[in-house]
Design an enzyme around this catalytic site. Structure first.
Site: not given
Length: 322
Positions: A62, A66, A94, A191
């Site tokens: 992640r 991001h 975040n 995911h």
């Protein structure tokens, strides 16, 4: 038509200048001479952290997503906030990234082995590949040579794709990063490892619309299970939530199989089945894990090239600029 020898040489020089790659271009072998142990150091650090905390793989993957989605893959997500500036890592999307200590640990070891050589941005990119591979997913050669950013703003995290996005919004968000519809569905497959807090999906569980209490695209029994994990109570723990697929510690294609069963946790996940532009890709990956792995590796390389800085600084410390 006759050309002078001088003119011919000049023309050859221009052609060579056009086709010659820049010295800062990303290269899978970028550190072969300057820091040959770089990838081994990062892998060992990531592996040890994962053994200590099984949530590390999802958080590092992640982190890569991001980071790349804000200002390109420049490690701006690692910079600390200051009195005058709130940094990306403190932006609402975040808060759940965490595990920054893993990148800090790897960078500390790299600075001892190869001072001022390996960028924080490359450490994140390599670590993201490693957590996928360690979780049973594909391996790919990470292109390296990124430089680190010096600007990090929390308010820019609003540009990250939200778990409530519909397919058109997802397509637009990914297209802005040079990614196709197929890239979007493929990278959503990240995911397959991970966890989500209730706040990212509980709007689907009650008061969804005037006609439906629960999102009608969600499997009813699955929704009831999630309701139990996310009770409407002040006693609910701050870490309440759910894994994003039933094999959340393994990188596989179960994520897509769950979408076919109406068990996508995020609205943005389940929406992929309801749109003809994306449905066929979900169905393909649900039945063919090798195809998913192949496309995921390619899409990760593509995302890793977005907005790359090939000139600038290699930060000595992950949390602040030189």
């Amino acid at each position: 038509m006759a050309f002078s020898k001088g003119l011919i040489l000049a023309m050859i020089f221009v052609v060579l200048a056009i086709v010659k790659p820049s010295e800062g271009a990303l290269d899978a072998h970028y550190y072969d001479r300057s820091c040959p142990a770089a990838e081994k150091i990062i892998l060992e650090t990531v592996r040890n952290a994962t053994l200590y905390d099984p949530k590390v793989p999802a958080r590092l993957l992640r982190m890569f997503f991001h980071d790349c989605f804000i200002r390109g893959c420049d490690a701006s997500i690692l910079l600390d906030s200051t009195r005058s500036n709130q940094a990306e890592k403190d932006g609402p999307p975040n808060i759940s990234v965490r595990s920054f200590y893993v990148i800090e640990d790897a960078k500390r070891k790299l600075e001892k082995a190869c001072p001022r050589t390996v960028s924080c941005a490359d450490v994140i990119a390599i670590a993201a590949r490693d957590v996928v591979t360690l979780s049973g997913g594909p391996y790919w050669s990470v292109l390296k040579g990124r430089k680190d950013g010096t600007i990090s703003r929390a308010n820019e995290t609003r540009n990250l794709p939200a778990p409530t996005f519909n397919v058109s919004q997802l397509i637009q968000s990914f297209a802005a990063r040079g990614l196709s519809v197929k890239d979007m569905v493929t990278l959503s497959g990240g995911h397959t490892i991970g966890f989500s807090h209730c706040s990212s999906f509980e709007s689907r569980l009650q008061n969804f619309s005037k006609l439906h209490d629960i999102d009608p695209s969600m499997n009813y029994a699955f929704a009831q299970t999630l309701k139990k994990k996310c009770p409407r109570s002040s006693n609910r723990g701050k870490n309440a939530g759910t894994v994003l697929d039933s094999t959340s510690s393994v990188f596989d294609n179960v994520y897509y199989k769950q979408i076919l069963s109406g068990k996508g946790v995020f609205g943005s996940d389940q929406a992929l089945l309801g749109d003809s532009r994306t449905k066929w890709i979900v169905e393909t990956f649900a039945r063919d894990q090798k195809a998913f792995f192949r496309e995921f590796a390619a899409s990760m390389v593509k995302l890793g090239n977005f907005g790359v800085k090939e000139t600038g600084q290699v930060r000595v410390h992950t949390r602040f600029v030189n």
